[in-house]
Design an enzyme around this catalytic site. Structure first.
Site, short mmCIF file in Angstrom:
data_model
loop_
_atom_site.label_atom_id
_atom_site.label_comp_id
_atom_site.label_asym_id
_atom_site.label_seq_id
_atom_site.Cartn_x
_atom_site.Cartn_y
_atom_site.Cartn_z
CB SER A 84 33.88 41.13 41.74
OG SER A 84 33.69 42.25 42.73
CG HIS A 235 31.28 45.16 39.34
ND1 HIS A 235 32.45 45.20 39.22
CD2 HIS A 235 31.17 44.24 40.37
CE1 HIS A 235 33.04 44.24 40.12
NE2 HIS A 235 32.26 44.05 40.96
#
Length: 269
Positions: A84, A235
């Site tokens: 991320s 994610h």
């Protein structure tokens, strides 16, 4: 800036960078597994975990932090993995200091501009006064009206630390993260800037952070990049599908190293 870190194992270094609101503890399970074959170095990025707070938050600054850290550790070359926000830091390091990076692994992040996706998180965090909390259960109860997802609440509350006196405090620099959030969703890399080494981009099958349309932009900066999709993962691939991610990373790192010199990438792949 003296970044906080933990190290496991011996061998060629693999540096791991966490995401926004995270810290090095998020990757300890996989770090211990990979430490059988590599020297794993988990790093708290600036304004996160136990690393120092700073009044500015940009990818060039975080890349400089890591380059300085590697120099302090006498590491002149390493693999770098980032998730991320940490993935963007890893990309920035590879683009700005390519001689430091042997192989690059980016988990669920593209180099592009992103839209605002954490306003609800900031609202929940800013609604909490750590100094007035009795305990962590009290913190979770107060956060519930602002953040319904229990998993996200628990992840965010890992940032709470006991103050020297009664109450708690945020380990992360919440004020600067909120103020400089636009810098954190900004793209990395300038036109024509490329990394000549191998790169692996891993996306979650249920995540929208790396879209098919992102691939052309990824290859523009990382012409030797490969893409892997972990089915059923969102994610947080390292938490949801650790075995699958571990296998992909090991397979990629075990491949013979290739640099782009004297090679013409296939931009249509």
């Amino acid at each position: 800036m003296q970044l906080n870190y933990k190290s496991y194992g011996e061998g060629f270094p693999l540096v791991i960078l966490h995401g926004l609101f995270g810290n090095l503890d998020n990757w300890q399970t996989l770090a211990r597994k990979w430490a059988d074959d590599y020297r794993i170095i988990l790093v708290d990025l600036r304004n996160h975990g136990r690393s120092p707070h700073a009044d500015e938050m940009t990818y060039p600054l975080m890349a400089h932090d890591l380059a300085a850290f590697l120099e302090e550790q006498a590491i002149d070359r390493c693999h770098v993995l980032g998730h991320s926000m940490g993935g963007k830091v890893a990309m920035q390091v590879a683009l700005t200091y390519p001689a430091l990076v042997e192989k690059l692994i980016v988990v669920d992040m593209a180099p592009r501009q992103y839209g605002r996706g954490h306003d609800d998180v900031f609202a929940a965090l800013n609604a909490l006064d750590p100094a007035s909390l009795e305990d962590r259960r009290d913190a979770e109860e107060r956060m519930k009206p602002h953040m319904e997802d229990a998993g996200v609440r628990m992840f965010l509350l890992k940032n709470l630390a006991r103050d020297s006196e009664e109450g708690f405090r945020w380990r992360m620099n919440l004020e600067v993260l909120h103020r400089d959030y636009e810098n954190l969703i900004a793209p990395v890399g300038t036109l024509g800037q490329t990394f000549p080494g191998q790169a692996l981009f891993v996306r979650g099958g249920k995540s929208g952070y790396i879209k098919n349309d992102d691939w052309e932009g990824i290859l523009a900066h990382f012409p030797l990049a490969e893409l892997a999709t972990v089915a059923g993962a969102g994610h947080w691939i390292h938490a949801e599908k650790p075995a699958e991610l571990s296998g992909l990373v090991r397979k990629f790192l075990e491949k013979p190293a290739v640099r782009r010199e004297r090679m013409v990438p296939n931009m249509g792949e």
